[in-house]
Design a protein around this motif. Structure first.
Motif, PDB file in Angstrom:
ATOM      1  N   THR A 157       0.805  -1.236   0.000  1.00 31.87           N
ATOM      2  CA  THR A 157       0.000   0.000   0.000  1.00 31.87           C
ATOM      3  C   THR A 157       0.831   1.275   0.000  1.00 31.87           C
ATOM      4  O   THR A 157       0.301   2.335  -0.344  1.00 31.87           O
ATOM      5  N   TYR A 165       1.611   2.798   2.620  1.00 36.34           N
ATOM      6  CA  TYR A 165       1.161   3.556   3.790  1.00 36.34           C
ATOM      7  C   TYR A 165       1.880   3.028   5.026  1.00 36.34           C
ATOM      8  O   TYR A 165       1.569   1.952   5.526  1.00 36.34           O
ATOM      9  N   SER A 189       1.741   4.344   8.050  1.00 33.06           N
ATOM     10  CA  SER A 189       0.824   4.370   9.195  1.00 33.06           C
ATOM     11  C   SER A 189      -0.087   3.142   9.199  1.00 33.06           C
ATOM     12  O   SER A 189      -0.337   2.560  10.254  1.00 33.06           O
ATOM     13  N   LEU A 190      -0.565   2.726   8.048  1.00 27.14           N
ATOM     14  CA  LEU A 190      -1.414   1.532   7.975  1.00 27.14           C
ATOM     15  C   LEU A 190      -0.617   0.294   8.375  1.00 27.14           C
ATOM     16  O   LEU A 190      -1.122  -0.569   9.102  1.00 27.14           O
ATOM     17  N   ASN A 195      -4.123   9.674  11.663  1.00 25.19           N
ATOM     18  CA  ASN A 195      -3.717   8.919  10.481  1.00 25.19           C
ATOM     19  C   ASN A 195      -4.883   8.094   9.934  1.00 25.19           C
ATOM     20  O   ASN A 195      -5.072   8.003   8.720  1.00 25.19           O
ATOM     21  N   ARG A 237      -7.178  10.343   8.046  1.00 33.01           N
ATOM     22  CA  ARG A 237      -6.620  10.675   6.737  1.00 33.01           C
ATOM     23  C   ARG A 237      -6.679   9.481   5.788  1.00 33.01           C
ATOM     24  O   ARG A 237      -6.944   9.640   4.595  1.00 33.01           O
ATOM     25  N   LEU A 238      -6.434   8.258   6.307  1.00 32.72           N
ATOM     26  CA  LEU A 238      -6.538   7.061   5.477  1.00 32.72           C
ATOM     27  C   LEU A 238      -7.954   6.904   4.929  1.00 32.72           C
ATOM     28  O   LEU A 238      -8.152   6.648   3.733  1.00 32.72           O
ATOM     29  N   GLU A 264      -3.948  10.418   3.328  1.00 35.94           N
ATOM     30  CA  GLU A 264      -2.720  10.019   4.022  1.00 35.94           C
ATOM     31  C   GLU A 264      -1.565   9.952   3.021  1.00 35.94           C
ATOM     32  O   GLU A 264      -1.736   9.506   1.886  1.00 35.94           O
ATOM     33  N   LYS A 291       1.736   8.669   1.189  1.00 37.82           N
ATOM     34  CA  LYS A 291       2.311   7.360   0.903  1.00 37.82           C
ATOM     35  C   LYS A 291       3.831   7.452   0.954  1.00 37.82           C
ATOM     36  O   LYS A 291       4.404   8.505   0.686  1.00 37.82           O
TER      37      LYS A 291
END
Length: 83
Positions: free
Chosen positions: A14, A16, A18-19, A63, A66-67, A72, A74
């Protein structure tokens, strides 16, 4: 460990960070249960990790917002100078 693998795969797929952090943290109690359920104190370990996961997810609330909103950043994306 398995949570690091979750983090790396999530970020690789992804981009991301944070994810990846959130998913790695949330899956840590599950991994602990799967790997340590034969130990006498595994319940305390899983509960402590679950409490930690709740705290980390709470700290990631901006986060997560934002996701969900698609805003968010990348990994490797250029910063938007207008924000």
């Amino acid at each position: 460990g398995p949570s690091a693998l979750v983090f790396l795969l999530t970020v690789a797929i992804t981009r991301y960070v944070s994810l990846g952090s959130i998913l790695a943290t949330v899956t840590t109690p599950l991994w602990a249960w799967l790997l340590y359920r034969q130990q006498a104190d595994f319940v305390q370990i899983v509960v402590a990790l679950a409490c930690g996961a709740i705290l980390v997810v709470g700290k990631h609330a901006p986060n997560i917002q934002r996701l969900l909103a698609g805003r968010e950043s990348k990994l490797g994306a250029r910063a938007d100078a207008s924000t």
